[in-house]
Design an enzyme around this catalytic site. Structure first.
Site, PDB file in Angstrom:
ATOM      1  N   TYR A 124       0.812  -1.217   0.000  1.00 19.80           N
ATOM      2  CA  TYR A 124       0.000   0.000   0.000  1.00 19.80           C
ATOM      3  C   TYR A 124       0.843   1.264   0.000  1.00 19.80           C
ATOM      4  O   TYR A 124       0.299   2.364   0.006  1.00 19.80           O
ATOM      5  CB  TYR A 124      -0.916   0.027   1.223  1.00 19.80           C
ATOM      6  CG  TYR A 124      -2.151  -0.817   1.057  1.00 19.80           C
ATOM      7  CD1 TYR A 124      -2.042  -2.198   1.026  1.00 19.80           C
ATOM      8  CD2 TYR A 124      -3.406  -0.249   0.933  1.00 19.80           C
ATOM      9  CE1 TYR A 124      -3.165  -2.994   0.874  1.00 19.80           C
ATOM     10  CE2 TYR A 124      -4.530  -1.034   0.782  1.00 19.80           C
ATOM     11  CZ  TYR A 124      -4.408  -2.401   0.752  1.00 19.80           C
ATOM     12  OH  TYR A 124      -5.514  -3.179   0.599  1.00 19.80           O
ATOM     13  N   LYS A 195       3.785 -14.410   5.062  1.00 23.69           N
ATOM     14  CA  LYS A 195       4.122 -15.439   4.063  1.00 23.69           C
ATOM     15  C   LYS A 195       5.648 -15.477   4.031  1.00 23.69           C
ATOM     16  O   LYS A 195       6.293 -15.249   3.000  1.00 23.69           O
ATOM     17  CB  LYS A 195       3.521 -15.033   2.700  1.00 23.69           C
ATOM     18  CG  LYS A 195       3.639 -16.058   1.613  1.00 23.69           C
ATOM     19  CD  LYS A 195       2.672 -17.211   1.732  1.00 23.69           C
ATOM     20  CE  LYS A 195       2.883 -18.212   0.614  1.00 23.69           C
ATOM     21  NZ  LYS A 195       2.142 -19.470   0.838  1.00 23.69           N
ATOM     22  N   ASP A 255      -1.949 -18.168   3.830  1.00 17.22           N
ATOM     23  CA  ASP A 255      -2.821 -19.104   3.098  1.00 17.22           C
ATOM     24  C   ASP A 255      -3.460 -20.094   4.068  1.00 17.22           C
ATOM     25  O   ASP A 255      -4.668 -20.337   4.050  1.00 17.22           O
ATOM     26  CB  ASP A 255      -2.054 -19.817   1.969  1.00 17.22           C
ATOM     27  CG  ASP A 255      -0.669 -20.272   2.383  1.00 17.22           C
ATOM     28  OD1 ASP A 255      -0.175 -19.824   3.435  1.00 17.22           O
ATOM     29  OD2 ASP A 255      -0.060 -21.082   1.654  1.00 17.22           O
ATOM     30  N   ASP A 279      -6.089  -6.554   4.835  1.00 13.83           N
ATOM     31  CA  ASP A 279      -7.250  -6.108   4.068  1.00 13.83           C
ATOM     32  C   ASP A 279      -8.091  -7.316   3.676  1.00 13.83           C
ATOM     33  O   ASP A 279      -9.319  -7.344   3.830  1.00 13.83           O
ATOM     34  CB  ASP A 279      -6.740  -5.369   2.815  1.00 13.83           C
ATOM     35  CG  ASP A 279      -7.864  -4.716   2.044  1.00 13.83           C
ATOM     36  OD1 ASP A 279      -8.846  -4.306   2.681  1.00 13.83           O
ATOM     37  OD2 ASP A 279      -7.765  -4.632   0.811  1.00 13.83           O
TER      38      ASP A 279
END
Ligand code: NAD
Length: 392
Positions: A124, A195, A255, A279
Site C-alpha cells: 500500500y 508469508k 494461506d 485487508d
C-alpha cells in the site's frame, strides 16, 4: 463537549453517516460534529483531499468517516489510504464478532476475533512502476544488474512493478499496539500472519519482529522453539508489562490462516497482520460474522483516530435509504469507547444487538429473504436503535 470531524463520504456514505450521528447523539454524549465534505465529487473538483479536511481532523484528533469511492486503475490514489498515511494512522483495528440474530454460514460458532492490521507500509506504500514507462525499464535493468540471485526475465516494456517496503520500526509499532491492546482488553492470544517462507526480507522481517515483541511482552510461544535466539529488546515506549505467559503467541502463514479461520475461527483471538493480508482477512472475517453490513473498524495513530466501516460506498444503493447502517454505528461505538465513554459505547452496542436479535426493524440484508417487504430502511433501523436506548 467533544469535537469530532464527520466525513459523510459519498455513495451510501451520507445516509449511514447521518444514521450513525443520530445514534451516537442519542447515547447522551455531547459531540460537536464538524462536517467535512470529502466525497469523490469534491475530490474530483478540487483535485485532492481539501486542506480543510486534514486541518479539521488534525485539530479534533477524532474522526468518523463514511466510505469514499476509489476509481479503479486511474486518477488519484484511494482517499482512504491517503488519509491513513497522511495522518499516520498506523493501526487498523477490525473486530469481528457474532451477533445473535445475524444469519451466517457459521451460526454454531461464536466468533470474537480482532484484526490489528498495519496500515502504512507494505504494497500500500503506493510505490509503483507502470509497464511501458522508461523508469520501469531502467529499474528492471538495475535489478537485473545487481546480485540478488534473481532476475526479472519478463519484457522491459511489458512488466509493471509494485514495491513492498516493510520496516523493523513499522512492524514493532503495530505489534506493540496489538499486544498492548490484547492485554488491556483481556484477550488470550495474539497470532502473527505472514508469508515468510516466500518473502524473507519483508514477511520474514515481520515474523522476526513480532517474535521479539512477543518475547518482550512475556508471551507464551505456541511453538517454544520459535523463541530461541530471539532478543527481547524492542521495549517500546518503555511500557512492557510481563504477561507471565498468560498471553499466547501464535504464528500462521496467510494461506493456511484463511483455511483455519473458515474451519475453526474459535482458535484465534487477536490477529496482527501486514497491510495487504490484513485487508483480505478483514473481509474474510466480516464474512464469518454475517458480512460487511456488520463489520466496524478504527484507524489509530499515536494521537489521532478515525473510525469507519470495513465496507465501501456501495454506489448502486446510493440515495435509496436501503443499506445497513450497523457497521458504521458499531464504528461509532468504538469511537465512544476510544474517547473514554465506555458506558455510552456499551449502551449503543446493547441497543444494536437488541434490534438485530429481534430481527424486525432491520435492513434487507438481515432478513432471511432479501426481498422481504418488511425490511426497513437505513434511517428506520437507526430509529429502532435509538428507541431501544430510550427504553433502557
Ligand atoms: P462495497 O463494500 O461498497 O460494496 C460491495 C457490496 O457489499 C455492495 O454492493 C452491497 O451488496 C454490499 N454492502 C456493502 N455495504 C453494505 C451495507 N452497509 N449494507 C448492506 N450491504 C452492503 O465494495 P465495492 O463495491 O468493492 O466498493 C465500492 C467503492 O467503495 C469502491 O470505489 C471502493 O474503492 C470503495 N471502498 C471504500 C472504502 C472506504 O471508504 N473505507 C472501503 C472499501 C471500498
Amino acid at each position: 463537549m467533544y469535537h469530532v470531524t464527520l466525513l459523510p463520504g459519498d455513495g451510501v456514505g451520507p445516509e449511514i453517516a447521518e444514521a450513525t450521528r443520530r445514534c451516537v447523539d442519542a447515547t447522551g454524549v455531547k459531540i460537536d460534529w464538524d462536517v467535512q465534505e470529502c466525497g469523490i465529487e469534491v475530490i474530483e473538483k478540487v483535485g485532492k483531499v481539501p486542506d480543510s479536511v486534514l486541518k479539521s481532523i488534525r485539530a479534533n484528533k477524532i474522526a468518523l468517516k463514511a466510505p469514499i469511492t476509489t476509481p479503479i486503475g486511474k486518477g488519484f490514489r484511494s482517499v482512504n489510504v491517503f488519509l491513513r498515511q497522511e495522518l499516520q494512522l498506523y493501526a487498523c483495528l477490525r473486530p469481528c464478532k457474532t451477533y445473535k440474530g445475524v444469519r451466517t454460514y457459521f451460526s454454531d460458532s461464536n466468533v470474537n476475533l480482532v484484526i490489528v492490521r498495519e496500515n502504512t507500509e507494505d504494497l500500500y506504500a503506493g510505490v509503483e512502476f507502470e509497464s511501458g514507462k522508461p523508469a520501469t525499464a531502467d529499474l528492471i535493468k538495475y535489478i537485473n544488474s545487481i546480485a540478488t540471485g534473481r532476475k526479472i526475465d519478463t519484457g522491459l516494456d511489458t512488466t509493471g512493478i509494485s514495491i513492498k517496503p516493510m520496516s523493523v520500526e513499522g512492524t514493532r509499532r503495530i505489534c506493540d499496539y496489538a499486544f498492548d491492546w490484547a492485554i488491556k482488553n483481556n484477550r488470550k492470544a495474539v497470532c502473527s500472519i505472514s508469508k515468510a517462507n516466500i518473502m524473507k526480507f519483508t514477511d520474514g522481517l515481520f515474523y522476526n519482529e513480532t517474535r521479539a515483541v512477543a518475547k518482550a511482552y512475556g508471551a507464551r510461544f505456541e511453538e517454544t522453539k520459535l523463541a530461541d535466539g530471539v532478543a527481547a529488546d524492542p521495549v517500546l515506549n518503555g511500557k512492557v508489562p510481563n504477561t507471565e505467559g498468560n498471553l499466547l503467541y501464535q504464528e500462521r502463514l496467510i494461506d493456511n490462516m484463511c483455511m483455519q479461520l473458515v474451519q475453526k475461527p474459535e482458535l484465534y483471538d487477536v490477529i496482527v497482520v501486514p497491510n495487504l493480508y490484513g485487508d483480505i482477512l478483514s473481509d474474510l472475517c466480516a464474512g464469518l460474522v454475517g458480512g460487511l453490513g456488520v463489520a466496524p473498524g478504527a484507524n489509530i495513530g499515536s494521537d489521532t483516530a478515525m473510525f469507519e466501516a470495513v465496507h465501501g460506498s456501495a454506489p448502486k444503493y446510493k440515495g435509496q435509504n436501503k443499506v445497513n447502517p450497523t457497521a458504521l454505528i458499531l464504528s461509532g461505538k468504538m469511537l465512544l469507547a476510544h474517547i473514554g465513554e465506555k458506558a455510552a459505547a456499551e449502551k449503543l452496542e446493547r441497543a444494536v444487538c437488541a434490534v438485530i436479535e429481534e430481527g424486525k426493524d432491520v435492513t434487507y440484508d438481515m432478513k432471511a429473504n432479501r426481498n422481504d417487504p418488511t425490511a426497513v430502511g437505513t434511517s428506520q433501523m437507526a430509529d429502532a436503535i435509538i428507541a431501544k436506548m430510550r427504553a433502557e
